[in-house]
Design a protein around this motif. Structure first.
Motif, short mmCIF file in Angstrom:
data_model
loop_
_atom_site.label_atom_id
_atom_site.label_comp_id
_atom_site.label_asym_id
_atom_site.label_seq_id
_atom_site.Cartn_x
_atom_site.Cartn_y
_atom_site.Cartn_z
N PRO A 219 -23.56 3.90 3.04
CA PRO A 219 -24.24 4.98 2.32
C PRO A 219 -23.77 6.38 2.76
O PRO A 219 -24.03 7.35 2.05
CB PRO A 219 -25.71 4.79 2.68
CG PRO A 219 -25.83 3.39 3.15
CD PRO A 219 -24.53 3.05 3.77
N LEU A 220 -23.12 6.47 3.92
CA LEU A 220 -22.71 7.80 4.42
C LEU A 220 -21.38 8.20 3.79
O LEU A 220 -20.50 7.36 3.61
CB LEU A 220 -22.57 7.77 5.94
CG LEU A 220 -23.80 7.28 6.72
CD1 LEU A 220 -23.49 7.16 8.21
CD2 LEU A 220 -24.97 8.25 6.50
N ASP A 221 -21.23 9.50 3.51
CA ASP A 221 -19.99 9.98 2.89
C ASP A 221 -18.84 9.94 3.88
O ASP A 221 -19.00 10.28 5.05
CB ASP A 221 -20.16 11.44 2.41
CG ASP A 221 -21.01 11.49 1.15
OD1 ASP A 221 -21.11 10.45 0.45
OD2 ASP A 221 -21.61 12.56 0.90
N ASP A 222 -17.68 9.55 3.38
CA ASP A 222 -16.44 9.64 4.16
C ASP A 222 -16.48 8.90 5.48
O ASP A 222 -15.88 9.35 6.47
CB ASP A 222 -16.07 11.11 4.43
CG ASP A 222 -15.76 11.83 3.12
OD1 ASP A 222 -15.13 11.20 2.25
OD2 ASP A 222 -16.19 13.00 2.97
N VAL A 223 -17.21 7.80 5.55
CA VAL A 223 -17.13 6.93 6.73
C VAL A 223 -16.41 5.65 6.28
O VAL A 223 -16.84 5.00 5.33
CB VAL A 223 -18.54 6.61 7.29
CG1 VAL A 223 -18.43 5.64 8.46
CG2 VAL A 223 -19.24 7.88 7.71
N ARG A 224 -15.30 5.35 6.94
CA ARG A 224 -14.46 4.21 6.52
C ARG A 224 -14.13 3.33 7.72
O ARG A 224 -14.07 3.80 8.85
CB ARG A 224 -13.15 4.74 5.94
CG ARG A 224 -13.24 5.17 4.49
CD ARG A 224 -11.88 5.64 4.00
NE ARG A 224 -11.54 6.93 4.56
CZ ARG A 224 -11.80 8.10 3.95
NH1 ARG A 224 -12.35 8.13 2.76
NH2 ARG A 224 -11.47 9.23 4.54
N TRP A 225 -13.87 2.06 7.43
CA TRP A 225 -13.44 1.14 8.49
C TRP A 225 -12.65 0.00 7.87
O TRP A 225 -12.79 -0.29 6.67
CB TRP A 225 -14.64 0.61 9.27
CG TRP A 225 -15.62 -0.14 8.41
CD1 TRP A 225 -15.67 -1.48 8.21
CD2 TRP A 225 -16.68 0.44 7.62
NE1 TRP A 225 -16.70 -1.79 7.34
CE2 TRP A 225 -17.33 -0.63 6.98
CE3 TRP A 225 -17.13 1.76 7.42
CZ2 TRP A 225 -18.41 -0.44 6.11
CZ3 TRP A 225 -18.20 1.95 6.56
CH2 TRP A 225 -18.83 0.86 5.92
#
Lengths: 421, 421
Positions: free
Chosen positions: A332-338
């Protein structure tokens, strides 16, 4: 003693690893959920296997006495033979390596140390993925050598970027300083990246092609190879080295069996056997014979494979727990990727560009306050070459239970949300 | 790989220990009676004690898991506590050392390596008895440091000679290069000499008094301390160091229990704890936890003392066998002399001045032909300072049976007689 003591240059160069600060913090507050340490899971240590192997080993007084006596500097030949056969089977080469190319060490770390000490003068360059294993960079610092970052992605070091970097180093007149390319080709620490076969081929070929000023070795740190949870094993970069003079392999039972037993090994090109054994002879005359005999017995009795299989299952569950928690709390958080690693112990997070995840940044403070500890990604970047990224985080899922992993990621998500509003 | 490989300066400096040539010769001919290797007796290894300790250790799954997990860089605190108490009892000091001054290493050799690496820059000087432990000199060579010989006699390093040597070094403008005095104060290797208390006091006092350019440490290698067969134990030189900033102790269970388990330790002045742990952390993150837990269990269960008592008896018999054989076969020869050590593993022979006992000399060839191997004493002399003696021999009585010891000395006597007619 009147005059003030100054530790040697080498001892000073070895000082001040940031990871020790982290460990100290983790120990200060036992309620903290540490997703930082790369420790192995205390719940899945092979006490049964060790009990069985030990009973068998100590049963025969002659065998026991052999294990309790001095061994040789390169290590117990029985164990080296089994390692050779195991590698031969895993890599499916025509011909196994020669026994004397295998050296047993105190974990893979001592092998990395001995090899690097054999190859490097102060000021020499080792090309590493950016990011890479921070303890190896500390080791290079201790040898007064330079870690030089090469751009990497979810498939590890990018061969074209390596070529570019070598060209730039050559233009700067420093090509003869480049002595090695350090790879963690399986589920690397910290990024969880695995190099596909074509990249392995390309990097080894490039090492050979660029060996002009000095020979450039490829150091393949395969500590996590056995910890694959999905997909098929890929042969070692060693198999791309037809002449056998370029690739060095570092392996260990620390992650796949027991770090307390601390048996690692290396596969060396012929010209490195003597320097590595000379250095090792000077330090410890060879690794403890007793634990080498123990590991050989574990392999011989067929106790190793079932243990690793169980370990894979357990870590797979934990990885899934971490990825599920990431999907739930971080997406749900913007611009958090993994990325979704196929094995190993780590998940690498990319946060919004504005976030400084470092020890002195707001996120780290808020995370500690929430009750979760991570490794700031910025310590995993070489000092030269490809620039460090401040907005990365290494999460480890090895030690905590699935519940704690979920709880930890949830806490982390709250901290990230707080710094990105 | 096109360009030729050159190992690093450090790896080259570590190369070519003469002892490895000797070992190779010993292995070539198994019929040879080796009075050369300083190995411990294979007949008296503690397989029973290890069996009991291991069973107890692995019985409890939680304890077993702790032993199989990573430990800390300085080592398992349980073992360090027992070592502290043991030293406290043996040395009878008012106050035990602090626990963090004790670091566990891969045998005492790794401790000597870490300490020397912490103290020494290339070109620095360590004062040693002349003769001294050849492996330590090899280690210094590997660090590009200089071993400097001080005259010694049957009571080890002569304090007046040490004072003279320091005065000469000062006159040469090199006093600031002197960083340590290396002692093997108990039944030393190679000469079997034990330093009486007054010499210990004098050497430590001298180290402090001469600490002008740089602090001069005393490294007390106590590997053989437990192997005393006659007379009373003498406190460590550590007790002469009131301020606790001068003396470093190196200890090990390799000689008194098992070299295959390879657990050693050091007692460090406070200012050396950090440099030594930094260096150790870079190499191996701390010694194997498993064998440290094993040794702690051995001590805790009271299995150590009875083993050492048995060992002393057995080695005492062998020492007696060697001295008896010397009386029988060597005393008829002119100008052949030896001391009667109170412990350890070695008897040091002085031959007539004309004899060259070196690897390329006639005596060595004749001895091999007779079927006996010894360590030529000349390798045990530092390169600088007190000049080497070519007519000395180190005999070890640790490995062979009493019969073989007698036979070996008889063969040696024949070889000596042949070169001195």
């Amino acid at each position: 003693m009147n005059p003030e003591f100054h530790a040697s240059r080498r001892a000073c160069a070895a000082a001040g690893q940031p990871i020790s600060q982290l460990m100290a913090r983790a120990l200060e507050n036992p309620a903290l959920i540490s997703l930082a340490a790369g420790f192995v899971d205390g719940q899945t240590l092979p006490d049964d296997a060790v009990r069985q192997a030990m009973t068998s080993l100590l049963q025969d007084s002659r065998v026991a006495a052999a294990a309790l006596q001095y061994g040789s500097t390169p290590g117990y030949h029985g164990l080296r033979r089994m390692l050779r056969d195991q590698m031969h089977q895993a890599d499916g080469q025509d011909r196994p390596v020669d026994l004397d190319q295998i050296v047993i060490t105190a974990g893979s770390n001592q092998l990395l140390h001995l090899v690097s000490e054999s190859l490097l003068e102060p000021g020499d360059i080792v090309l590493c993925a950016s990011p890479t294993y921070l303890v190896y960079m500390g080791l290079l610092l201790g040898l007064e050598a330079r870690a030089f970052g090469v751009a990497s992605d979810a498939q590890g070091m990018i061969p074209e970027a390596l070529d570019d970097q070598l060209r730039r180093i050559q233009a700067a007149g420093e090509l003869q300083r480049v002595k090695a390319i350090y790879l963690v080709p399986y589920f690397d620490n910290p990024a969880g990246a695995t190099m596909p076969m074509d990249r392995r081929v390309a990097v080894v070929e490039m090492a050979k092609r660029w060996s002009r000023g000095s020979p450039i070795h490829v150091i393949s740190d395969e500590a996590y190879r056995e910890l694959r949870y999905t997909g098929d094993d890929i042969p070692s970069p060693r198999v791309c080295d037809d002449s056998g003079d370029t690739v060095i392999v570092a392996g260990t039972f620390s992650k796949s069996f027991s770090p307390g037993i601390r048996v690692g090994w290396g596969v060396l090109p012929r010209h490195l056997i003597q320097p590595v054994c000379d250095l090792k002879g000077n330090v410890d005359f060879g690794s403890p014979n007793f634990t080498q005999h123990l590991m050989a017995r574990v392999l011989q009795m067929g106790l190793y494979e079932p243990h690793v299989a169980g370990l894979r299952e357990s870590y797979h569950r934990k990885l899934t727990a971490m990825l599920d928690a990431a999907d739930e709390f971080l997406s749900p958080l913007d611009d958090v990727r993994w990325e979704r690693p196929a094995g190993g112990l780590y998940v690498w997070l990319e946060l919004p560009d504005t976030v400084d995840a470092g020890l002195d940044g707001l996120l780290f403070q808020l995370s500690i306050r929430e009750g979760v500890l991570y490794v700031p990604g910025q310590y995993c970047y070489p000092e030269e070459g490809e620039p460090p990224q401040k907005n990365r985080i290494r999460l480890s899922f090895g030690v905590q239970s699935c519940e704690k992993i979920r709880e930890g990621v949830e806490k982390l998500a709250r901290a990230i949300a707080a710094v990105t509003v």
